[in-house]
Design a protein around this motif. Structure first.
Motif, PDB file in Angstrom:
ATOM      1  N   VAL A 299       0.833  -1.210   0.000  1.00 21.61           N
ATOM      2  CA  VAL A 299       0.000   0.000   0.000  1.00 21.61           C
ATOM      3  C   VAL A 299       0.862   1.252   0.000  1.00 21.61           C
ATOM      4  N   LEU A 300       2.144   1.127   0.312  1.00 21.68           N
ATOM      5  CA  LEU A 300       3.038   2.285   0.222  1.00 21.68           C
ATOM      6  C   LEU A 300       3.289   2.658  -1.236  1.00 21.68           C
ATOM      7  N   LEU A 301       3.131   1.698  -2.137  1.00 22.11           N
ATOM      8  CA  LEU A 301       3.234   1.959  -3.572  1.00 22.11           C
ATOM      9  C   LEU A 301       1.867   2.226  -4.170  1.00 22.11           C
ATOM     10  N   PHE A 302       0.922   1.346  -3.880  1.00 20.66           N
ATOM     11  CA  PHE A 302      -0.470   1.530  -4.330  1.00 20.66           C
ATOM     12  C   PHE A 302      -1.213   2.218  -3.178  1.00 20.66           C
ATOM     13  N   ASN A 303      -1.033   3.513  -3.108  1.00 22.34           N
ATOM     14  CA  ASN A 303      -1.397   4.280  -1.916  1.00 22.34           C
ATOM     15  C   ASN A 303      -2.849   4.764  -1.996  1.00 22.34           C
ATOM     16  N   VAL A 321      -2.630  19.412  -3.523  1.00 21.33           N
ATOM     17  CA  VAL A 321      -1.995  18.499  -4.471  1.00 21.33           C
ATOM     18  C   VAL A 321      -0.512  18.364  -4.141  1.00 21.33           C
ATOM     19  N   LYS A 322       0.148  19.483  -3.862  1.00 18.30           N
ATOM     20  CA  LYS A 322       1.568  19.460  -3.516  1.00 18.30           C
ATOM     21  C   LYS A 322       1.799  18.711  -2.207  1.00 18.30           C
ATOM     22  N   LYS A 323       0.969  18.983  -1.195  1.00 16.96           N
ATOM     23  CA  LYS A 323       1.143  18.345   0.109  1.00 16.96           C
ATOM     24  C   LYS A 323       0.997  16.825   0.017  1.00 16.96           C
ATOM     25  N   ILE A 324      -0.068  16.392  -0.638  1.00 14.23           N
ATOM     26  CA  ILE A 324      -0.305  14.946  -0.730  1.00 14.23           C
ATOM     27  C   ILE A 324       0.754  14.283  -1.599  1.00 14.23           C
ATOM     28  N   SER A 325       1.210  14.964  -2.630  1.00 11.96           N
ATOM     29  CA  SER A 325       2.264  14.410  -3.488  1.00 11.96           C
ATOM     30  C   SER A 325       3.558  14.237  -2.703  1.00 11.96           C
ATOM     31  N   LEU A 326       3.908  15.216  -1.871  1.00 11.94           N
ATOM     32  CA  LEU A 326       5.121  15.109  -1.055  1.00 11.94           C
ATOM     33  C   LEU A 326       5.019  13.964  -0.044  1.00 11.94           C
ATOM     34  N   ILE A 327       3.859  13.878   0.613  1.00  6.53           N
ATOM     35  CA  ILE A 327       3.648  12.790   1.576  1.00  6.53           C
ATOM     36  C   ILE A 327       3.739  11.440   0.866  1.00  6.53           C
ATOM     37  N   LEU A 329       5.387  10.767  -1.836  1.00  5.38           N
ATOM     38  CA  LEU A 329       6.781  10.528  -2.207  1.00  5.38           C
ATOM     39  C   LEU A 329       7.567   9.945  -1.031  1.00  5.38           C
ATOM     40  N   LEU A 330       7.278  10.433   0.179  1.00  6.74           N
ATOM     41  CA  LEU A 330       7.929   9.895   1.375  1.00  6.74           C
ATOM     42  C   LEU A 330       7.556   8.426   1.578  1.00  6.74           C
ATOM     43  N   PHE A 331       6.266   8.125   1.395  1.00  6.84           N
ATOM     44  CA  PHE A 331       5.832   6.729   1.486  1.00  6.84           C
ATOM     45  C   PHE A 331       6.526   5.874   0.426  1.00  6.84           C
TER      46      PHE A 331
END
Length: 367
Positions: A299-303, A321-327, A329-331
């Motif tokens: 699920v870290l890949l298929f989030n 969009v930026k916030k969720i994309s950054l989070i 990317l961390l996952f």
């Protein structure tokens, strides 16, 4: 209707009625049968059964613990949930072999070198089982299947449980299973992303038919080989062919198209599909009894967060969009680090790269 379908149709009416009691004689052979692998998902790992053959009484029967009924109410739901009832049945060896000749699958036989009294006990246990409620059992992919049930029957009679897992001392269940689908990329991908951390445990249980066959070849009992004779009853003529459509290359092309296209609609579709898969992985453990599906780190890949990302993309909410994309990317980075020791890293790598590129574009896009 094909010959195979006709055979299965008539066989389904004879399974319950075939089993019969017959005395064991000095000529009785008790054998473990191994059926080789095939291409369909339910044939991917082979099959195990037990044969009782007695020429004196003209008795030749198979005891098969791999039976299930497609007509079971809510069959798909029960299978997914993990409470589908499998059962044992007895029927003619000729019917058994013929069914695998139709499927073009090799059948190997290993005759057990055991005493007359032990043969009788095995025979009695099998008949007691298939003529009682004990014939039904809840199938478990690793710990309770056609192979483990046969091992249980034989070990319960023989002294000191001679059939033990002597293989895969360092390998995980995932390592053991991975090569079986080498010629079926999308099946291999699907199996490995739906399985959770349980299959990364050391492969302690002997549960695969071909592994059992290999173990039996090197098993001793009462200071002599447990297997007295090994035969190939039917040799299949199977060939493997490369299919571009069923390969990692077709996946790379599809994902590359999403990356190159880089359009709002395409990005939304991409993240929506991955998010739905992740949502399935996150929720399946709430209702499924399959331990292999629990704690799925894929699920870290298929989030599932991708579903929320799609919502904000459609709303043109650049901040979120930026916030969720950054989070995300961390996952994704955590996933890559965790996956370094996993055998299936190579087959999910196209998703890792495509998703990483897409997320980086969204996270660092200039306003």
């Amino acid at each position: 209707m094909s010959k195979k379908l006709l055979f299965l149709f008539f066989l389904s009416f004879s399974l319950n009625g075939f089993s019969q009691y017959s005395p064991i004689t000095e000529n009785t052979k008790v054998s473990i049968l191994t059926v080789d692998v095939a291409d369909e998902s339910h044939t991917l790992y082979g099959h195990t059964a037990l044969r009782i053959q007695d020429a004196t009484n003209h008795f030749d029967a198979i005891y098969n613990y791999g039976m299930f009924d497609f007509r079971t109410e809510n069959f798909i739901l029960k299978f997914a949930k993990g409470d589908l009832q499998y059962y044992a049945a007895s029927y003619s060896y000729d019917d058994f072999e013929y069914s695998y000749q139709i499927e073009n699958r090799s059948v190997y036989e290993q005759s057990l070198n055991i005493s007359l009294a032990e043969k009788q006990q095995i025979f009695d246990k099998l008949n007691t089982s298939i003529n009682s409620e004990d014939r039904f059992y809840t199938y478990k992919f690793i710990h309770r299947n056609c192979t483990t049930k046969i091992i249980d029957v034989v070990n319960s009679v023989l002294k000191n449980n001679p059939i033990k897992n002597t293989l895969h001392k360092e390998e995980s269940y995932r390592d053991v299973l991975f090569p079986y689908a080498n010629n079926h990329f999308y099946m291999q991908l699907g199996i490995n992303i739906i399985f959770g951390s349980k299959v990364d445990d050391q492969a302690a249980t002997l549960f695969l038919p071909l592994d059992l066959m290999n173990v039996l070849e090197n098993t001793s009992y009462n200071n002599k080989p447990l297997v007295s004779e090994i035969k190939t009853n039917f040799k299949a003529n199977r060939t493997s062919t490369f299919s571009f459509l069923d390969s990692i290359y077709s996946l790379i092309i599809v994902l590359a198209l999403f990356v190159i296209l880089n359009k709002k609609a395409a990005n939304c579709l991409y993240f929506f599909i991955l998010g739905l898969i992740g949502l399935l992985f996150s929720t399946i453990g709430l209702f499924s009894f399959h331990e292999e599906l629990l704690w799925n780190y894929n699920v870290l890949l298929f989030n599932p967060l991708f579903l929320l990302l799609v919502f904000f993309i459609l709303r043109n909410n650049t901040k979120w969009v930026k916030k969720i994309s950054l989070i995300s990317l961390l996952f994704l980075g955590s996933y890559v680090v965790y996956m370094f020791s996993k055998v299936h890293l190579i087959i999910v790598l196209p998703f890792v790269l495509a998703t990483g590129i897409q997320l980086a574009r969204l996270a660092f896009k200039k306003a």
